[in-house]
Motif scaffolding. Structure first.
Motif, PDB file in Angstrom:
ATOM      1  N   TYR A  18       0.100   9.342 -16.198  1.00  0.00           N
ATOM      2  CA  TYR A  18       0.937   8.483 -15.337  1.00  0.00           C
ATOM      3  C   TYR A  18       1.882   7.704 -16.244  1.00  0.00           C
ATOM      4  CZ  TYR A  18       2.065   5.303 -11.518  1.00  0.00           C
ATOM      5  OH  TYR A  18       2.719   4.595 -10.536  1.00  0.00           O
ATOM      6  N   GLY A  89      -5.713  -1.092  -5.181  1.00  0.00           N
ATOM      7  CA  GLY A  89      -4.346  -0.613  -4.984  1.00  0.00           C
ATOM      8  C   GLY A  89      -4.406   0.598  -4.070  1.00  0.00           C
ATOM      9  N   SER A  90      -3.256   0.962  -3.490  1.00  0.00           N
ATOM     10  CA  SER A  90      -3.319   2.121  -2.596  1.00  0.00           C
ATOM     11  C   SER A  90      -3.505   3.398  -3.401  1.00  0.00           C
ATOM     12  CB  SER A  90      -2.088   2.203  -1.692  1.00  0.00           C
ATOM     13  OG  SER A  90      -0.919   2.208  -2.437  1.00  0.00           O
ATOM     14  N   VAL A  91      -3.182   3.361  -4.700  1.00  0.00           N
ATOM     15  CA  VAL A  91      -3.451   4.547  -5.513  1.00  0.00           C
ATOM     16  C   VAL A  91      -4.957   4.732  -5.684  1.00  0.00           C
ATOM     17  CG1 VAL A  91      -3.293   3.510  -7.838  1.00  0.00           C
ATOM     18  CG2 VAL A  91      -2.574   5.849  -7.488  1.00  0.00           C
ATOM     19  N   PHE A 115       5.553  10.751  -5.181  1.00  0.00           N
ATOM     20  CA  PHE A 115       4.847   9.759  -6.005  1.00  0.00           C
ATOM     21  C   PHE A 115       4.069  10.476  -7.115  1.00  0.00           C
ATOM     22  CE2 PHE A 115       1.087   6.610  -6.015  1.00  0.00           C
ATOM     23  CZ  PHE A 115       1.630   5.917  -7.084  1.00  0.00           C
ATOM     24  N   TYR A 118       0.241  11.650  -7.307  1.00  0.00           N
ATOM     25  CA  TYR A 118      -0.393  12.731  -6.519  1.00  0.00           C
ATOM     26  C   TYR A 118      -0.878  13.883  -7.406  1.00  0.00           C
ATOM     27  CZ  TYR A 118       1.895  10.465  -2.444  1.00  0.00           C
ATOM     28  OH  TYR A 118       2.342   9.581  -1.492  1.00  0.00           O
ATOM     29  N   CYS A 159       4.719  11.086   1.927  1.00  0.00           N
ATOM     30  CA  CYS A 159       5.137   9.797   1.366  1.00  0.00           C
ATOM     31  C   CYS A 159       6.367   9.325   2.149  1.00  0.00           C
ATOM     32  CB  CYS A 159       5.471   9.991  -0.112  1.00  0.00           C
ATOM     33  SG  CYS A 159       5.719   8.460  -0.994  1.00  0.00           S
ATOM     34  N   ASN A 163       8.845   8.079  -2.472  1.00  0.00           N
ATOM     35  CA  ASN A 163       9.105   7.616  -3.834  1.00  0.00           C
ATOM     36  C   ASN A 163       9.299   8.884  -4.669  1.00  0.00           C
ATOM     37  OD1 ASN A 163       9.008   6.615  -6.424  1.00  0.00           O
ATOM     38  ND2 ASN A 163       6.910   5.868  -6.293  1.00  0.00           N
ATOM     39  N   ASP A 190       1.453   8.001   3.394  1.00  0.00           N
ATOM     40  CA  ASP A 190       1.534   6.964   2.366  1.00  0.00           C
ATOM     41  C   ASP A 190       2.732   6.084   2.686  1.00  0.00           C
ATOM     42  OD1 ASP A 190       1.834   5.406   0.125  1.00  0.00           O
ATOM     43  OD2 ASP A 190       1.504   7.041  -1.308  1.00  0.00           O
ATOM     44  N   ALA A 192       3.561   2.996   1.439  1.00  0.00           N
ATOM     45  CA  ALA A 192       3.584   1.878   0.491  1.00  0.00           C
ATOM     46  C   ALA A 192       4.816   0.983   0.694  1.00  0.00           C
ATOM     47  CB  ALA A 192       3.560   2.419  -0.939  1.00  0.00           C
ATOM     48  N   TYR A 193       5.886   1.555   1.244  1.00  0.00           N
ATOM     49  CA  TYR A 193       7.144   0.802   1.384  1.00  0.00           C
ATOM     50  C   TYR A 193       7.485   0.522   2.840  1.00  0.00           C
ATOM     51  CZ  TYR A 193       7.282   2.237  -3.436  1.00  0.00           C
ATOM     52  OH  TYR A 193       6.943   2.426  -4.751  1.00  0.00           O
ATOM     53  N   THR A 220      -0.124  -0.958   1.064  1.00  0.00           N
ATOM     54  CA  THR A 220      -0.421  -1.706  -0.156  1.00  0.00           C
ATOM     55  C   THR A 220       0.055  -3.146  -0.075  1.00  0.00           C
ATOM     56  OG1 THR A 220      -0.134  -1.758  -2.547  1.00  0.00           O
ATOM     57  CG2 THR A 220       1.747  -0.968  -1.288  1.00  0.00           C
ATOM     58  N   SER A 222       1.033  -4.372  -2.928  1.00  0.00           N
ATOM     59  CA  SER A 222       1.741  -4.429  -4.216  1.00  0.00           C
ATOM     60  C   SER A 222       3.248  -4.610  -4.095  1.00  0.00           C
ATOM     61  CB  SER A 222       1.515  -3.141  -5.007  1.00  0.00           C
ATOM     62  OG  SER A 222       0.169  -2.986  -5.316  1.00  0.00           O
ATOM     63  N   LYS A 223       3.826  -4.173  -2.999  1.00  0.00           N
ATOM     64  CA  LYS A 223       5.291  -4.099  -2.935  1.00  0.00           C
ATOM     65  C   LYS A 223       5.853  -5.284  -2.145  1.00  0.00           C
ATOM     66  CE  LYS A 223       4.770  -0.183  -5.084  1.00  0.00           C
ATOM     67  NZ  LYS A 223       5.095  -0.019  -6.485  1.00  0.00           N
ATOM     68  N   ARG A 231      -3.990  -5.642  -7.604  1.00  0.00           N
ATOM     69  CA  ARG A 231      -4.596  -4.349  -7.280  1.00  0.00           C
ATOM     70  C   ARG A 231      -5.396  -4.383  -5.986  1.00  0.00           C
ATOM     71  NH1 ARG A 231      -1.774  -2.027  -8.035  1.00  0.00           N
ATOM     72  NH2 ARG A 231      -2.837  -0.048  -8.275  1.00  0.00           N
TER      73      ARG A 231
HETATM   74  C1  LIG Z   1       4.398   5.912  -2.637  1.00  0.00           C
HETATM   75  C2  LIG Z   1       3.441   5.046  -3.372  1.00  0.00           C
HETATM   76  N1  LIG Z   1       2.174   5.020  -2.986  1.00  0.00           N
HETATM   77  C3  LIG Z   1       1.286   4.260  -3.604  1.00  0.00           C
HETATM   78  C4  LIG Z   1       1.650   3.481  -4.666  1.00  0.00           C
HETATM   79  C5  LIG Z   1       0.571   2.727  -5.349  1.00  0.00           C
HETATM   80  O1  LIG Z   1       0.716   1.381  -5.285  1.00  0.00           O
HETATM   81  P1  LIG Z   1      -0.533   0.438  -5.531  1.00  0.00           P
HETATM   82  O2  LIG Z   1      -1.614   1.232  -6.166  1.00  0.00           O
HETATM   83  O3  LIG Z   1      -0.029  -0.648  -6.388  1.00  0.00           O
HETATM   84  O4  LIG Z   1      -0.939  -0.010  -4.156  1.00  0.00           O
HETATM   85  C6  LIG Z   1       2.953   3.462  -5.117  1.00  0.00           C
HETATM   86  C7  LIG Z   1       3.336   2.659  -6.283  1.00  0.00           C
HETATM   87  O5  LIG Z   1       4.338   2.794  -6.888  1.00  0.00           O
HETATM   88  C8  LIG Z   1       3.874   4.277  -4.451  1.00  0.00           C
HETATM   89  O6  LIG Z   1       5.146   4.338  -4.835  1.00  0.00           O
END
Ligand SMILES: Cc1ncc(COP(=O)(O)O)c(C=O)c1O
Length: 359
Positions: A18, A89-91, A115, A118, A159, A163, A190, A192-193, A220, A222-223, A231
């Motif tokens: 990563y 985190g969502s990851v 992303f 994956y 996604c 991303n 997914d 995330a945004y 998430t 995070s954003k 996390r």
């Molecule tokens: C599409 C997507 N999913 C998941 C994540 C994971 O984010 P996090 O683990 O911080 O929740 C990101 C982070 O860049 C992302 O771009």
């Protein structure tokens, strides 16, 4: 000597690592970090206090069940609490989903480029990635993705917005796709945004999951919520999937600081979403200026823009860095640039204009 080397799984051989967005080292001239799709606003006072409060007891383990956060999420999104699961985190949640569904011999379908976690988490699971190229217009090729689903497919990542391209999928297209995927294949939306989406045609995945037990929505903190460093992410899915996520969670993975900050963030959502509005306004400004400069920029619904620069990608990233903004290059393909502080966006726009003239 090989008997002295611990036997590691062959699945890890040749695994891509990563690549995090480049950090600001603090050396040299001011550099704004537009490389990780972070929120440029510092924590809200109330949220910061919740974290400093929790910091006084980090000699204790956190609440393993994340009960307060799960209840808050269930109320906020009007879903049964049994349908919500959290992770690092969502990851982290995405990795748990793979652990729960896929192993050697199984396939995981996703668009590419998407992303970058994956392929990594799929490879760790031992399953095989099936990448379906984006269309010329940088969109998910949903027909090709549905065609790529076989009886080996265990999970599909969608996604939305994507991303690193920022492109979002219209709801009608997504529903047509979901209708084509067999009901025993998990589809992970997914999102995330999601909070940055302003196009009404893009449906909230939480509306789709309700009558589709094979759909899981990933979100998430995070954003938009600005808690990247803490996390914490979550999934909303029907009970068998949510229960599997509880089984595969790292015990005590989500710290109490993260849990308390996430609860405080949900309670301060109005203030946080005002900041998201400000970022969306900046996104519109950046997008329009780039188009005015002559760039082909896909319509973005996320907090970043994508420029397909091909061979010029690394030169462009170097020019940005020289000017004081760190962006995220994908060598040979393009750059992803996070919408940040107006000053940072201005430096990026100025650099893009000069670079464009030199082409
Ligand atoms: C599409 C997507 N999913 C998941 C994540 C994971 O984010 P996090 O683990 O911080 O929740 C990101 C982070 O860049 C992302 O771009």
């Amino acid at each position: 000597m090989s008997e002295n080397i611990p036997k590691l799984r062959a699945a890890l051989d040749g695994m891509p690592s990563y690549k995090p967005g480049k950090r600001n080292t603090g050396d040299g001239p001011t550099a704004y970090k537009l490389s990780s799709n972070e929120n440029p606003f510092p924590p809200l006072p109330g949220v910061l206090e919740s974290v400093t409060g929790a910091a006084g007891s980090f000699n204790r383990y956190p609440d393993m069940a994340c009960a307060a956060l799960l209840n808050e999420l269930a109320d906020r999104f009007e879903v049964p609490v049994e349908h919500v699961a959290t992770g690092t985190g969502s990851v982290g949640v995405a990795q748990q989903l793979l652990q729960a569904t896929a192993g050697p011999g199984d396939e995981v379908v996703y668009a590419w480029r998407s992303f970058e976690a994956y392929p990594i988490i799929t490879q760790i699971s031992g399953a095989t990635s099936v990448r379906v190229p984006l269309t010329e217009g940088e969109e998910h090729d949903l027909d090709a993705m549905a065609d790529a689903v076989t009886d080996r497919t265990r999970l599909v990542f969608v996604c939305n917005p994507n991303n690193p391209t920022g492109v979002a999928i219209p709801g009608a297209d997504l529903e047509r796709f979901l209708d084509r995927v067999p009901r025993d294949v998990l589809v992970v939306l997914d999102e995330a945004y999601r909070e940055f989406v302003r196009d009404d045609r893009v449906v909230d995945g939480l509306r789709l999951y309700r009558d589709r037990p094979n759909v899981c929505v990933l979100r998430t903190f995070s954003k938009a919520y600005g808690l990247a460093g803490l996390r914490v992410g979550f999934a909303v899915a029907h009970e068998p999937v949510a229960a599997a996520l509880r089984k595969t969670a790292v015990p005590f993975g989500v710290s109490q600081l993260a849990q308390d900050a996430a609860v405080a963030s949900l309670r301060s959502e109005d203030a946080l979403l005002q900041r998201v509005d400000a970022l969306v306004a900046e996104r519109t400004r950046v997008f329009r200026r780039l188009r005015d400069q002559g760039w082909t920029v896909p319509e973005t619904q996320a907090n970043f823009v994508w420029l397909r620069l091909g061979d010029r990608t690394t030169d462009f990233a170097a020019a940005c860095e020289q000017a004081g903004v760190i962006i995220r290059p994908f060598a040979g393909e393009g750059v992803r640039v996070t919408v940040g502080e107006p000053e940072a966006n201005d430096i990026f726009l100025q650099t893009a204009e000069t670079f464009r003239k030199s082409l």
